[in-house]
Motif scaffolding. Structure first.
Motif, PDB file in Angstrom:
ATOM      1  N   SER A   1       0.690  -1.219   0.005  1.00 19.28           N
ATOM      2  CA  SER A   1      -0.532   0.046  -0.012  1.00 19.28           C
ATOM      3  C   SER A   1       1.035   1.005   0.096  1.00 19.28           C
ATOM      4  N   LEU A   2       0.486   2.147  -0.303  1.00 17.73           N
ATOM      5  CA  LEU A   2       0.847   4.006  -0.748  1.00 17.73           C
ATOM      6  C   LEU A   2       1.238   4.035   0.977  1.00 17.73           C
ATOM      7  N   THR A   3      -0.951   4.169   1.590  1.00 23.07           N
ATOM      8  CA  THR A   3      -0.067   5.162   2.701  1.00 23.07           C
ATOM      9  C   THR A   3      -1.040   3.666   3.897  1.00 23.07           C
ATOM     10  N   PRO A   4      -0.795   3.566   5.003  1.00 25.38           N
ATOM     11  CA  PRO A   4      -1.042   2.020   6.057  1.00 25.38           C
ATOM     12  C   PRO A   4      -2.463   1.972   5.583  1.00 25.38           C
ATOM     13  N   ARG A   5      -3.257   2.700   5.690  1.00 23.48           N
ATOM     14  CA  ARG A   5      -4.714   2.320   5.510  1.00 23.48           C
ATOM     15  C   ARG A   5      -5.588   2.196   3.533  1.00 23.48           C
ATOM     16  N   ILE A   6      -5.903   1.502   4.190  1.00 20.48           N
ATOM     17  CA  ILE A   6      -6.295   0.985   2.256  1.00 20.48           C
ATOM     18  C   ILE A   6      -7.050   1.888   2.106  1.00 20.48           C
ATOM     19  N   THR A   7      -8.083   2.672   2.729  1.00 17.40           N
ATOM     20  CA  THR A   7      -9.769   3.920   1.920  1.00 17.40           C
ATOM     21  C   THR A   7      -7.812   5.115   1.508  1.00 17.40           C
ATOM     22  N   GLU A   8      -6.870   5.311   2.896  1.00 10.65           N
ATOM     23  CA  GLU A   8      -6.446   6.181   2.608  1.00 10.65           C
ATOM     24  C   GLU A   8      -5.137   6.239   1.044  1.00 10.65           C
ATOM     25  N   THR A   9      -5.414   4.506   0.611  1.00 14.56           N
ATOM     26  CA  THR A   9      -4.477   4.583  -0.700  1.00 14.56           C
ATOM     27  C   THR A   9      -5.393   4.770  -1.636  1.00 14.56           C
ATOM     28  N   ALA A  10      -6.944   4.194  -1.734  1.00 16.71           N
ATOM     29  CA  ALA A  10      -7.306   4.201  -2.208  1.00 16.71           C
ATOM     30  C   ALA A  10      -7.752   6.105  -2.977  1.00 16.71           C
ATOM     31  N   LYS A  11      -8.170   7.013  -1.728  1.00 15.49           N
ATOM     32  CA  LYS A  11      -7.579   8.010  -1.464  1.00 15.49           C
ATOM     33  C   LYS A  11      -6.787   9.151  -2.541  1.00 15.49           C
ATOM     34  N   ALA A  12      -5.905   8.227  -2.322  1.00 12.54           N
ATOM     35  CA  ALA A  12      -4.683   8.677  -2.656  1.00 12.54           C
ATOM     36  C   ALA A  12      -4.427   8.553  -4.189  1.00 12.54           C
ATOM     37  N   LEU A  13      -4.455   7.737  -4.301  1.00 17.48           N
ATOM     38  CA  LEU A  13      -4.823   7.383  -6.504  1.00 17.48           C
ATOM     39  C   LEU A  13      -5.731   8.107  -6.512  1.00 17.48           C
ATOM     40  N   TRP A  14      -7.245   8.275  -6.261  1.00 16.27           N
ATOM     41  CA  TRP A  14      -7.937   8.717  -7.268  1.00 16.27           C
ATOM     42  C   TRP A  14      -7.270  10.437  -7.077  1.00 16.27           C
ATOM     43  N   VAL A  15      -7.401  11.071  -6.016  1.00 12.61           N
ATOM     44  CA  VAL A  15      -6.830  12.521  -5.884  1.00 12.61           C
ATOM     45  C   VAL A  15      -5.515  12.580  -7.014  1.00 12.61           C
TER      46      VAL A  15
ATOM     47  N   LEU B   1      -4.603  15.289 -12.298  1.00 15.58           N
ATOM     48  CA  LEU B   1      -3.354  15.113 -13.356  1.00 15.58           C
ATOM     49  C   LEU B   1      -5.332  15.184 -14.534  1.00 15.58           C
ATOM     50  N   THR B   2      -5.997  14.683 -14.622  1.00 14.34           N
ATOM     51  CA  THR B   2      -6.912  14.616 -15.375  1.00 14.34           C
ATOM     52  C   THR B   2      -7.273  16.098 -15.671  1.00 14.34           C
TER      53      THR B   2
END
Length: 487
Positions: free
Chosen positions: A175-189, A194-195
């Motif tokens: 994971s990029l961050t300790p919590r999976i929810t934070e990882t998902a948010k990091a990816l989408w942000v 970039l979009t």
């Protein structure tokens, strides 16, 4: 098989379906504001999709068990197999003459970011329809599962199992961050930022506002749908093509690397990423080689024009974007085959691209030379390394197994298309273009054509190829094995 044991999967799928239905509110609002005539199609589609999702979620509301790994595989496979059914609703409700087969193909092509189309006269469609088609690319680019994984824990449904089955590349292992929810948010942000940057850049380069947004969805999702039949060639703008090249390369790199670069405000993550070096080397080498090759052909264009179109097509096809700045179907066969070869492996793991991914290609390449060395020097110790890290044998075996099943899938699907009467070059290129989520193939399905001429059977084979490619073969195969369904 205990049906009740799958209640958490049904509930989670229902929740995903409801959220997907709400996403239809975006093109619905655009259609209403512009009065483009497609509002009713979106009204009905949203109600049907949300209603089905609500019914599924309500039926499993009493099941509070967290998702297991087995559930994750089933949920991801079900999502990618059945979500195109809901995604096609606006298309077939607005165009009743569009068959369910073609509607499913178009929707699956959008969600899997393939970009193959059966539609013609795209510039005559309502803006909201083209917006929905390309918005599907954007949703599918990072995976609709990852989109909702930050919400599921709030409802008592864990998301890690879904994330590990769906998330591309490095995120499968860490994971990029300790919590999976934070990882998902990091990816989408990161994806969102970039979009937005891509849309603004296309607008500044000369695209009208809505078209800039539509193509930004397509480019960052590495999808390939356009609002014009002749794709990016419609604009005939070197500046627009340059912007697409930059952002296609960006989307072809790992979003984990982008996130770390943004977090650290440094280019060091790109320098330290082994895939980035190979990615750049293959692209630059291919551009130089194909430019030189085409300049040697009779009736060759000037160097600047040739370089311009070769650079665009190499980046577009290699990253599995699939947009076209020219009809490269008129290029010599070698050039077309080389482009199809590139789309099989150039995109990096953790990107929105298709194919086997660059990291697997690097591992396979190094494993080949390792075996050559061991054949000459049986006692030699030569581990396979990525950067400074030694690749464990378990990873090597997994990559070899993946490579084998990838080739087997291509052979079987090509034989199915060929056996159904499709000319073999077209059949092979269709499978390569679909399983690598690239879009255009060769001959009648090349950049100047589309998939409308295929029979229903051939269209379904291509639809399945897209989903197999999007799920990287094994996720779907795991669910199809008898052992998966045993208690």
């Amino acid at each position: 098989m205990n049906v009740r044991s799958y209640a958490p999967v049904v509930g989670a799928f229902g929740l995903i379906t409801m959220i997907f239905g709400l996403l239809m509110g975006f093109p619905l609002a655009v259609s209403f504001l512009l009065g483009d005539g497609a509002t009713t199609a979106y009204d009905e589609s949203l109600l049907i999709t949300f209603g089905v999702g609500l019914a599924l979620w309500f039926s499993a509301r009493h099941s509070r068990r967290d998702l297991r790994t087995r559930d994750g595989f089933l949920l991801v496979s079900a999502t990618w197999l059945f979500m195109p059914v809901f995604a096609m609703l606006p298309l077939i409700l607005y165009q009743p003459e569009l068959s369910i087969t073609d509607g499913y193909f178009e929707a699956a092509s959008g969600l899997t970011t393939t970009g193959a189309t059966v539609l013609a006269g795209l510039d005559q469609l309502p803006l909201s329809i083209n917006l929905w088609r390309c918005f599907l690319h954007w949703i599918g680019g990072m995976g609709v599962i990852v989109l909702v994984v930050a919400i599921l824990p709030l409802l008592g449904i864990g998301g890690r199992q879904m994330f590990s089955a769906e998330a591309p590349g490095p995120m499968k292992e860490s994971s990029l961050t300790p919590r999976i929810t934070e990882t998902a948010k990091a990816l989408w942000v990161t994806y969102l930022l970039l979009t937005i940057a891509c849309a603004i850049a296309l607008w500044l380069a000369g695209m009208p506002g809505w078209e800039a947004l539509i193509h930004a969805f397509s480019v960052m999702g590495l999808g390939g749908f356009s609002s014009w039949d002749n794709s990016i060639a419609h604009y005939d703008s070197a500046l627009i093509e340059g912007v697409v090249i930059v952002f296609a390369c960006t989307a072809g790199l790992s979003f984990a690397t982008h996130y770390r670069a943004l977090q650290k405000r440094s280019l060091a993550p790109y320098r330290d990423d082994t895939e980035v070096r190979f990615f750049a080397l293959v692209l630059i080498g291919s551009v130089v080689m194909l430019t030189a090759f085409l300049l040697l052909q009779p009736g060759a264009m000037s160097l600047p024009t040739t370089l311009r179109h070769v650079a665009f097509q190499v980046v577009s096809i290699s990253t599995s974007l699939g947009l076209a700045s020219t009809d490269y179907g008129s290029w010599p066969m070698f050039s077309q085959l080389w482009l199809l070869f590139l789309c099989s492996f150039v995109s990096c793991s953790g990107s929105t691209g298709g194919g086997i991914k660059m990291v697997r290609a690097i591992i396979l390449y190094k494993q080949v030379f390792r075996e050559i060395t061991l054949a000459l020097h049986p006692q030699a110790v030569r581990p396979v390394k990525l950067g400074r890290a030694v690749v464990p044998n378990t990873i090597l075996h997994a990559v070899l197994a993946f490579g084998f099943m990838y080739m087997v899938s291509i052979i079987i699907l090509t034989l199915l298309l060929g056996g159904s009467g499709l000319e073999m070059v077209t059949a092979f290129s269709a499978v390569i273009a679909c399983i690598n989520n690239t879009g255009p193939g060769m001959n009648s399905i090349g950049p100047a054509g589309n998939y409308a001429g295929l029979t229903d059977f051939q269209t379904w084979v291509c639809s399945i190829a897209m989903i197999i490619g999007r799920l990287e073969v094994f996720t779907l195969l795991v669910v199809l094995t008898p052992a998966f369904w045993r208690k």
